[in-house]
Design an enzyme around this catalytic site. Structure first.
Site, short mmCIF file in Angstrom:
data_model
loop_
_atom_site.label_atom_id
_atom_site.label_comp_id
_atom_site.label_asym_id
_atom_site.label_seq_id
_atom_site.Cartn_x
_atom_site.Cartn_y
_atom_site.Cartn_z
N ASP A 1 0.95 -1.13 0.05
CA ASP A 1 0.07 0.06 0.09
C ASP A 1 0.91 1.18 -0.08
O ASP A 1 1.50 1.50 1.07
CB ASP A 1 -0.90 0.06 1.17
CG ASP A 1 -2.11 0.92 1.19
OD1 ASP A 1 -1.89 1.97 0.35
OD2 ASP A 1 -3.03 0.88 1.80
N ILE B 1 0.53 4.34 0.04
CA ILE B 1 0.17 5.66 0.96
C ILE B 1 -1.27 4.91 1.53
O ILE B 1 -2.33 4.85 0.71
CB ILE B 1 -0.26 6.86 0.25
CG1 ILE B 1 1.04 7.60 -0.09
CG2 ILE B 1 -0.66 8.03 1.52
CD1 ILE B 1 0.78 8.83 -0.74
N THR C 1 -4.60 7.94 2.53
CA THR C 1 -4.82 8.93 1.60
C THR C 1 -5.55 10.05 1.81
O THR C 1 -5.06 11.09 1.52
CB THR C 1 -5.14 8.35 0.06
OG1 THR C 1 -4.23 7.08 -0.30
CG2 THR C 1 -4.96 9.44 -0.78
#
Length: 284
Positions: free
Chosen positions: A104, A106, A109
């Site tokens: 992942d 970020i 987000t």
């Protein structure tokens, strides 16, 4: 962190060192873009956002992994179509790989978009379906959480252990507000209604991977959420397991890459949390 010479290696290259390098570089680059992204798109719902920074971070990690391990498979959030069905299909297609990087770029987000400094890079490596390396990097605090299967979990180079709270009443527990408004969000809100009066307090800070790292570090007693994905959970699950905690699905089944409804705790109040979710009808 333990001696790099003991880290899982292939061809003389440390998996863990590569994961740390990827997370650090992606996190540092993301921080230069904080408050300065240029494009914002909705994915599955108004709660599910993506920027060019997410995509660029994933490209950076994918390229670095491929440089070191060109034969390894890669499963990244931004390479998968939005929605739970697409996520399940992507994992099914990749899960039989000998080595699978689960990323992942970020996690958090929405926080990143708003400049709220609670987001991270999450990188896990699974060997034949079992997570063997987990790295969660919080660039805002420059905190690196690292775990290797069978070798413990570390933050700031110091070994982590889960907290000691024995009951929900004395626990600080985290959860989230899922992007899936049709199924997962209503179920999780049901759970919040049941759990909030039973615990010392509840936190919903917006990054599942970082919440799980905090459980591993003893900063949270537990975490649960409905409707997550393998890239949200894989690294954090290993961090918790290697810190002495427990990770299951919301029915108490063993953690695997397929788990989407998760309960992760210090182990002491795990059954009590599972029972409360079941009583609320918020466990499936």
């Amino acid at each position: 962190m333990n001696d790099g010479n003991n880290a899982p290696i292939v061809g003389g290259k440390s998996f863990t060192a590569v994961a740390i390098n990827c997370a650090a570089k992606a996190g540092e680059w993301a921080m230069t873009k904080l408050g300065n992204y240029t494009s914002l798109e909705l994915k599955y719902s108004a709660h599910d956002l993506v920027t060019e920074v997410d995509k660029g971070s994933e490209r950076l990690i994918r390229k670095l992994v491929a440089t070191h391990f060109p034969d390894h498979s890669f499963l990244g959030e931004e390479g998968v179509e939005p929605g739970p069905e697409a996520s399940a299909k992507a994992l099914e297609e990749a899960r039989d790989s000998e080595y699978l990087w689960i990323v992942d770029p970020i996690d958090g987000t929405t926080n990143f978009v708003h400049g709220f400094p609670f987001f991270c890079v999450s990188i896990a490596l699974a060997y034949r379906g079992e997570v063997i390396v987990g790295v969660v990097y919080d660039p805002a605090r420059d905190e690196l959480f690292v775990a290797e299967k069978g070798k413990g979990a570390y933050v700031h180079g110091k070994r982590m252990s889960v907290s000691s709270e024995q009951t929900l009443r004395e626990s600080l527990v985290a959860t989230g507000f899922p992007a899936d408004h049709r199924y997962a969000l209503p179920l999780n809100i049901k759970g919040i209604g049941e759990i909030a009066p039973r615990v010392r307090n509840l936190r919903t800070a917006g990054s599942a991977a970082l919440h799980m790292a905090y459980v591993a570090a003893g900063r949270l007693s537990g975490f649960w959420e409905i409707g997550l994905n393998s890239w949200d959970l894989a690294a954090g699950a290993l961090l918790i397991q290697e810190s002495g905690g427990l990770v299951t699905d919301t029915k108490g089944g063993s953690y695997s890459l397929d788990v989407r409804n998760v309960v992760a705790t210090n182990g002491h109040m795990h059954t009590e949390l599972l029972d409360a979710l079941e009583q609320a009808g918020a466990h499936e």
